[in-house]
Design an enzyme around this catalytic site. Structure first.
Site, PDB file in Angstrom:
ATOM      1  N   ILE A  67      39.797   3.818 -72.559  1.00 46.75           N
ATOM      2  CA  ILE A  67      38.899   4.535 -71.280  1.00 46.75           C
ATOM      3  C   ILE A  67      39.660   4.653 -70.555  1.00 46.75           C
ATOM      4  O   ILE A  67      39.553   5.375 -69.820  1.00 46.75           O
ATOM      5  CB  ILE A  67      37.659   3.976 -71.690  1.00 46.75           C
ATOM      6  CG1 ILE A  67      36.173   3.877 -70.767  1.00 46.75           C
ATOM      7  CG2 ILE A  67      37.918   2.268 -70.741  1.00 46.75           C
ATOM      8  CD1 ILE A  67      35.025   3.246 -71.447  1.00 46.75           C
TER       9      ILE A  67
ATOM     10  N   ASN B  32      48.538  -6.848 -77.499  1.00 44.64           N
ATOM     11  CA  ASN B  32      48.884  -8.173 -77.509  1.00 44.64           C
ATOM     12  C   ASN B  32      48.194  -9.481 -78.175  1.00 44.64           C
ATOM     13  O   ASN B  32      46.475  -9.091 -78.576  1.00 44.64           O
ATOM     14  CB  ASN B  32      48.597  -7.708 -75.696  1.00 44.64           C
ATOM     15  CG  ASN B  32      49.237  -6.558 -75.055  1.00 44.64           C
ATOM     16  OD1 ASN B  32      49.982  -6.399 -74.862  1.00 44.64           O
ATOM     17  ND2 ASN B  32      48.047  -6.033 -74.064  1.00 44.64           N
TER      18      ASN B  32
ATOM     19  N   GLN C  23      46.785  -9.694 -73.437  1.00 39.05           N
ATOM     20  CA  GLN C  23      45.099  -9.652 -74.436  1.00 39.05           C
ATOM     21  C   GLN C  23      43.708  -9.596 -73.015  1.00 39.05           C
ATOM     22  O   GLN C  23      43.423 -10.796 -72.567  1.00 39.05           O
ATOM     23  CB  GLN C  23      45.131 -10.548 -75.457  1.00 39.05           C
ATOM     24  CG  GLN C  23      43.645  -9.640 -76.521  1.00 39.05           C
ATOM     25  CD  GLN C  23      43.894 -10.714 -77.312  1.00 39.05           C
ATOM     26  OE1 GLN C  23      44.626 -10.970 -77.997  1.00 39.05           O
ATOM     27  NE2 GLN C  23      43.075  -9.488 -78.248  1.00 39.05           N
ATOM     28  N   GLU C  24      43.312  -8.626 -73.471  1.00 34.39           N
ATOM     29  CA  GLU C  24      42.213  -8.527 -72.768  1.00 34.39           C
ATOM     30  C   GLU C  24      40.673  -8.524 -73.264  1.00 34.39           C
ATOM     31  O   GLU C  24      39.515  -9.035 -73.085  1.00 34.39           O
ATOM     32  CB  GLU C  24      41.995  -7.639 -71.476  1.00 34.39           C
ATOM     33  CG  GLU C  24      42.706  -7.769 -70.242  1.00 34.39           C
ATOM     34  CD  GLU C  24      43.423  -6.670 -69.276  1.00 34.39           C
ATOM     35  OE1 GLU C  24      42.432  -5.713 -69.530  1.00 34.39           O
ATOM     36  OE2 GLU C  24      44.071  -7.158 -68.295  1.00 34.39           O
TER      37      GLU C  24
ATOM     38  N   HIS D  39      43.859  -5.106 -81.895  1.00 36.64           N
ATOM     39  CA  HIS D  39      44.151  -3.502 -81.392  1.00 36.64           C
ATOM     40  C   HIS D  39      45.408  -2.768 -81.539  1.00 36.64           C
ATOM     41  O   HIS D  39      46.230  -4.375 -80.887  1.00 36.64           O
ATOM     42  CB  HIS D  39      42.835  -3.347 -80.269  1.00 36.64           C
ATOM     43  CG  HIS D  39      43.665  -3.821 -79.101  1.00 36.64           C
ATOM     44  ND1 HIS D  39      42.489  -5.121 -79.090  1.00 36.64           N
ATOM     45  CD2 HIS D  39      44.538  -3.088 -77.495  1.00 36.64           C
ATOM     46  CE1 HIS D  39      43.181  -5.335 -77.608  1.00 36.64           C
ATOM     47  NE2 HIS D  39      43.969  -4.458 -77.866  1.00 36.64           N
ATOM     48  N   PHE D  40      46.036  -2.343 -81.468  1.00 35.41           N
ATOM     49  CA  PHE D  40      46.852  -1.955 -81.417  1.00 35.41           C
ATOM     50  C   PHE D  40      46.903  -0.341 -80.042  1.00 35.41           C
ATOM     51  O   PHE D  40      45.843   0.682 -81.289  1.00 35.41           O
ATOM     52  CB  PHE D  40      48.289  -1.109 -83.066  1.00 35.41           C
ATOM     53  CG  PHE D  40      47.893  -2.136 -83.649  1.00 35.41           C
ATOM     54  CD1 PHE D  40      49.464  -2.778 -83.158  1.00 35.41           C
ATOM     55  CD2 PHE D  40      47.787  -2.426 -84.782  1.00 35.41           C
ATOM     56  CE1 PHE D  40      49.907  -4.420 -84.537  1.00 35.41           C
ATOM     57  CE2 PHE D  40      48.284  -3.701 -85.565  1.00 35.41           C
ATOM     58  CZ  PHE D  40      49.648  -4.479 -85.483  1.00 35.41           C
ATOM     59  N   HIS D  41      47.778  -0.336 -80.124  1.00 40.66           N
ATOM     60  CA  HIS D  41      47.789   0.495 -78.619  1.00 40.66           C
ATOM     61  C   HIS D  41      48.815   1.664 -79.339  1.00 40.66           C
ATOM     62  O   HIS D  41      49.517   1.567 -79.226  1.00 40.66           O
ATOM     63  CB  HIS D  41      48.274  -0.472 -77.425  1.00 40.66           C
ATOM     64  CG  HIS D  41      47.731  -0.503 -76.300  1.00 40.66           C
ATOM     65  ND1 HIS D  41      46.099   0.009 -75.256  1.00 40.66           N
ATOM     66  CD2 HIS D  41      47.345  -1.836 -76.649  1.00 40.66           C
ATOM     67  CE1 HIS D  41      45.951  -1.704 -74.931  1.00 40.66           C
ATOM     68  NE2 HIS D  41      46.125  -2.392 -75.862  1.00 40.66           N
TER      69      HIS D  41
HETATM   70  P1  AMP Z   1      44.765  -5.099 -74.258  1.00 46.00           P
HETATM   71  O1  AMP Z   1      44.760  -5.344 -73.034  1.00 46.00           O
HETATM   72  O2  AMP Z   1      45.182  -4.838 -74.969  1.00 46.00           O
HETATM   73  O3  AMP Z   1      43.481  -6.273 -74.571  1.00 46.00           O
HETATM   74  O4  AMP Z   1      43.688  -4.224 -73.794  1.00 46.00           O
HETATM   75  C1  AMP Z   1      42.066  -3.463 -73.749  1.00 46.00           C
HETATM   76  C2  AMP Z   1      41.911  -1.930 -73.618  1.00 46.00           C
HETATM   77  O5  AMP Z   1      40.975  -1.856 -74.146  1.00 46.00           O
HETATM   78  C3  AMP Z   1      42.444  -1.150 -72.479  1.00 46.00           C
HETATM   79  O6  AMP Z   1      43.338  -0.674 -72.274  1.00 46.00           O
HETATM   80  C4  AMP Z   1      41.194  -0.928 -71.487  1.00 46.00           C
HETATM   81  O7  AMP Z   1      41.053   0.112 -71.134  1.00 46.00           O
HETATM   82  C5  AMP Z   1      40.412  -0.565 -73.646  1.00 46.00           C
HETATM   83  N1  AMP Z   1      38.915  -0.668 -73.322  1.00 46.00           N
HETATM   84  C6  AMP Z   1      37.943  -1.513 -72.642  1.00 46.00           C
HETATM   85  N2  AMP Z   1      37.041  -1.144 -73.005  1.00 46.00           N
HETATM   86  C7  AMP Z   1      37.005   0.042 -74.141  1.00 46.00           C
HETATM   87  C8  AMP Z   1      36.081   1.286 -74.374  1.00 46.00           C
HETATM   88  N3  AMP Z   1      34.640   1.209 -74.582  1.00 46.00           N
HETATM   89  N4  AMP Z   1      36.162   2.715 -74.870  1.00 46.00           N
HETATM   90  C9  AMP Z   1      37.540   2.557 -74.956  1.00 46.00           C
HETATM   91  N5  AMP Z   1      38.880   1.761 -74.660  1.00 46.00           N
HETATM   92  C10 AMP Z   1      38.418   0.633 -73.962  1.00 46.00           C
END
Ligand code: AMP
Length: 134
Positions: free
Chosen positions: A31, A86, A93-94, A99-101
């Site tokens: 997103i 992450n 990690q947030e 998840h993999f980017h």
């Molecule tokens: P991380 O920091 O590796 O945990 O990355 C989490 C990612 O999830 C971030 O890049 C956000 O932009 C993405 N994200 C959070 N909510 C959503 C959503 N509803 N749809 C798509 N991506 C999301």
């Protein structure tokens, strides 16, 4: 997991821009993309990160990540790709659903993912090796 945003995406309770799904995994657009075509690859089942995910599922996710990397090169004209994960808050990690980017990279896109070497750690390699393998 009740309050997990990615579980809600899997269940269709909140929308996502889906690219692919099968029985085990789902792929959708980030997103808040770092580049054109920034994708997230997730397992449908909830795991916090790489460390609590069974190997078979991880293998499946990394294979899909590779396919997605090929796809963004082919379809979006990406020149290269970063595949990143992450695992843990201190690693950035947030969202605590594995998840993999897949981040498509374009020539001169100005992005820099650097693990900057620390000079003071250079001398400790042998000591670190001993600790890790002990
Ligand atoms: P991380 O920091 O590796 O945990 O990355 C989490 C990612 O999830 C971030 O890049 C956000 O932009 C993405 N994200 C959070 N909510 C959503 C959503 N509803 N749809 C798509 N991506 C999301």
């Amino acid at each position: 997991m009740k309050d997990c945003i990615f579980c809600k995406i899997v269940k269709g309770e909140i929308p996502s821009v889906e690219i692919f799904q099968d029985k085990v995994a789902k792929v959708f657009l980030n997103i808040n993309p770092a580049s054109k075509g920034h994708l997230l690859i997730i397992p449908k089942e909830h795991f916090e990160n790489i460390l609590d995910c069974p190997d078979e599922i991880l293998s499946h996710l990394i294979k899909i990540s590779k396919k997605m990397a090929q796809l963004v090169k082919e379809k979006l004209g990406a020149d290269a790709v970063n595949i990143a994960n992450n695992s843990g808050k201190e690693a950035g990690q947030e969202v605590f659903h594995l998840h993999f980017h897949v981040v498509p990279r374009y020539k001169d896109d100005g992005m820099k993912l650097d693990f900057i070497g620390k000079k003071d750690l250079k001398d400790d390699l042998e000591e670190i090796r001993k600790i890790i393998i002990s």
